[in-house]
Design a protein around this motif. Structure first.
Motif, mmCIF file in Angstrom:
data_model
loop_
_atom_site.group_PDB
_atom_site.id
_atom_site.type_symbol
_atom_site.label_atom_id
_atom_site.label_comp_id
_atom_site.label_asym_id
_atom_site.label_seq_id
_atom_site.Cartn_x
_atom_site.Cartn_y
_atom_site.Cartn_z
ATOM 1 N N GLY A 19 0.800 -1.205 0.000
ATOM 2 C CA GLY A 19 0.000 0.000 0.000
ATOM 3 C C GLY A 19 0.839 1.264 0.000
ATOM 4 N N GLN A 20 2.103 1.168 -0.398
ATOM 5 C CA GLN A 20 2.993 2.318 -0.352
ATOM 6 C C GLN A 20 3.018 3.098 -1.655
ATOM 7 O OE1 GLN A 20 6.715 0.596 0.739
ATOM 8 N NE2 GLN A 20 6.111 0.252 2.838
ATOM 9 N N GLY A 21 2.174 2.743 -2.583
ATOM 10 C CA GLY A 21 2.166 3.458 -3.848
ATOM 11 C C GLY A 21 3.169 2.864 -4.811
ATOM 12 N N GLY A 22 3.123 3.348 -6.037
ATOM 13 C CA GLY A 22 4.069 2.867 -7.029
ATOM 14 C C GLY A 22 3.868 1.408 -7.360
ATOM 15 N N GLY A 23 2.619 1.004 -7.587
ATOM 16 C CA GLY A 23 2.321 -0.387 -7.840
ATOM 17 C C GLY A 23 3.029 -0.967 -9.048
ATOM 18 N N GLY A 24 3.400 -0.141 -10.024
ATOM 19 C CA GLY A 24 4.141 -0.616 -11.179
ATOM 20 C C GLY A 24 3.260 -1.355 -12.159
ATOM 21 N N ASP A 25 3.931 -2.028 -13.088
ATOM 22 C CA ASP A 25 3.227 -2.770 -14.125
ATOM 23 C C ASP A 25 2.741 -4.108 -13.593
ATOM 24 O OD1 ASP A 25 3.731 -0.775 -15.969
ATOM 25 O OD2 ASP A 25 5.665 -1.646 -16.532
ATOM 26 N N GLU A 26 1.669 -4.571 -14.193
ATOM 27 C CA GLU A 26 1.135 -5.880 -13.842
ATOM 28 C C GLU A 26 2.065 -6.952 -14.401
ATOM 29 O OE1 GLU A 26 -1.488 -8.463 -12.045
ATOM 30 O OE2 GLU A 26 -1.535 -6.291 -11.961
ATOM 31 N N PRO A 27 2.658 -7.805 -13.541
ATOM 32 C CA PRO A 27 3.550 -8.849 -14.063
ATOM 33 C C PRO A 27 2.757 -9.971 -14.725
ATOM 34 C CG PRO A 27 3.366 -9.031 -11.690
ATOM 35 C CD PRO A 27 2.586 -7.808 -12.093
ATOM 36 N N ASP A 28 3.464 -10.789 -15.463
ATOM 37 C CA ASP A 28 2.862 -11.973 -16.058
ATOM 38 C C ASP A 28 2.223 -12.792 -14.925
ATOM 39 O OD1 ASP A 28 2.326 -14.475 -17.186
ATOM 40 O OD2 ASP A 28 4.133 -14.465 -18.406
ATOM 41 N N TYR A 29 0.994 -13.211 -15.118
ATOM 42 C CA TYR A 29 0.273 -13.901 -14.053
ATOM 43 C C TYR A 29 0.986 -15.163 -13.582
ATOM 44 C CZ TYR A 29 -1.448 -17.382 -17.380
ATOM 45 O OH TYR A 29 -1.537 -18.392 -18.291
ATOM 46 N N ARG A 30 1.772 -15.795 -14.462
ATOM 47 C CA ARG A 30 2.480 -17.017 -14.066
ATOM 48 C C ARG A 30 3.509 -16.731 -12.978
ATOM 49 N NH1 ARG A 30 4.126 -18.626 -19.990
ATOM 50 N NH2 ARG A 30 4.351 -16.370 -19.947
ATOM 51 N N PHE A 31 4.157 -15.577 -13.044
ATOM 52 C CA PHE A 31 5.135 -15.215 -12.025
ATOM 53 C C PHE A 31 4.445 -14.903 -10.705
ATOM 54 C CE2 PHE A 31 7.423 -13.785 -15.961
ATOM 55 C CZ PHE A 31 8.237 -14.894 -16.017
ATOM 56 N N THR A 32 3.303 -14.232 -10.792
ATOM 57 C CA THR A 32 2.540 -13.941 -9.581
ATOM 58 C C THR A 32 2.065 -15.233 -8.926
ATOM 59 O OG1 THR A 32 1.829 -11.816 -10.473
ATOM 60 C CG2 THR A 32 0.515 -12.725 -8.681
ATOM 61 N N LEU A 33 1.586 -16.175 -9.732
ATOM 62 C CA LEU A 33 1.136 -17.452 -9.182
ATOM 63 C C LEU A 33 2.300 -18.254 -8.610
ATOM 64 C CD1 LEU A 33 -1.528 -18.464 -11.848
ATOM 65 C CD2 LEU A 33 -1.926 -17.598 -9.534
ATOM 66 N N ALA A 34 3.462 -18.197 -9.254
ATOM 67 C CA ALA A 34 4.641 -18.888 -8.720
ATOM 68 C C ALA A 34 5.052 -18.282 -7.379
ATOM 69 C CB ALA A 34 5.794 -18.803 -9.713
ATOM 70 N N ASN A 35 4.977 -16.966 -7.270
ATOM 71 C CA ASN A 35 5.289 -16.302 -6.005
ATOM 72 C C ASN A 35 4.300 -16.743 -4.926
ATOM 73 O OD1 ASN A 35 6.620 -14.502 -4.245
ATOM 74 N ND2 ASN A 35 5.235 -12.840 -4.786
ATOM 75 N N GLU A 36 3.040 -16.861 -5.300
ATOM 76 C CA GLU A 36 2.033 -17.314 -4.340
ATOM 77 C C GLU A 36 2.269 -18.763 -3.923
ATOM 78 O OE1 GLU A 36 -2.726 -18.013 -4.438
ATOM 79 O OE2 GLU A 36 -1.991 -16.088 -5.190
ATOM 80 N N ARG A 37 2.660 -19.621 -4.847
ATOM 81 C CA ARG A 37 2.955 -21.012 -4.494
ATOM 82 C C ARG A 37 4.140 -21.095 -3.537
ATOM 83 N NH1 ARG A 37 1.850 -21.714 -9.943
ATOM 84 N NH2 ARG A 37 4.078 -21.748 -10.460
ATOM 85 N N THR A 38 5.144 -20.252 -3.760
ATOM 86 C CA THR A 38 6.288 -20.222 -2.853
ATOM 87 C C THR A 38 5.848 -19.778 -1.464
ATOM 88 O OG1 THR A 38 7.756 -19.741 -4.693
ATOM 89 C CG2 THR A 38 8.581 -19.250 -2.481
#
Length: 133
Positions: A19-38
């Motif tokens: 919530g600090q701002g500067g959310g940036g670009d939306e990454p490829d969903y596969r990387f987000t899901l891999a981060n969530e699995r980790t």
């Protein structure tokens, strides 16, 4: 006709995980899901440490003297609690780095966790050998 404003993200990700701002670009969903699995793997490990602490306290009354057994149980339980908190913090840092296109942050938690588990295992091996004879 006025320009269309982007609608806020219903998940609250517009400002990034912290919530600090500067959310940036939306990454490829596969990387987000891999981060969530980790993250979920770290949570499973934290739950395993907590279950190990409870098991040491409740199921092994004759393996070690009371104070040592309680100390081992507390170390396992605290390790699980700290790992659970660290899992979220790391997940958020990685998510923010991916959105900003920055290098992924390194962590020393894996080394600390590995050494901690090795020490607890060595103590248990010593107790089992010492009390089984």
């Amino acid at each position: 006709m006025p320009p269309l404003e982007p609608e806020p993200d219903p998940d609250g990700w517009q400002d990034g995980p912290s919530g600090q701002g500067g959310g940036g670009d939306e990454p490829d969903y596969r990387f987000t899901l891999a981060n969530e699995r980790t993250f979920l793997a770290w949570i499973r490990t934290a739950l395993g440490l907590l279950a190990g602490g409870i098991a040491v306290d409740q199921l092994t009354p004759d393996v070690a003297p009371g104070p040592l057994r309680i100390a081992l149980a507390v170390v396992c339980a605290l390790g699980g609690a700290l790992l659970g908190v660290t899992a979220y913090l790391r997940w958020a840092r990685v998510e923010e780095a991916m959105r900003a296109g920055a290098p992924l942050p390194r962590t020393h938690v894996l080394l600390v966790l590995s050494v901690g588990v090795a020490v607890v295992a060595a103590v248990f091996c010593g107790l089992i050998v010492g009390y089984s004879g």
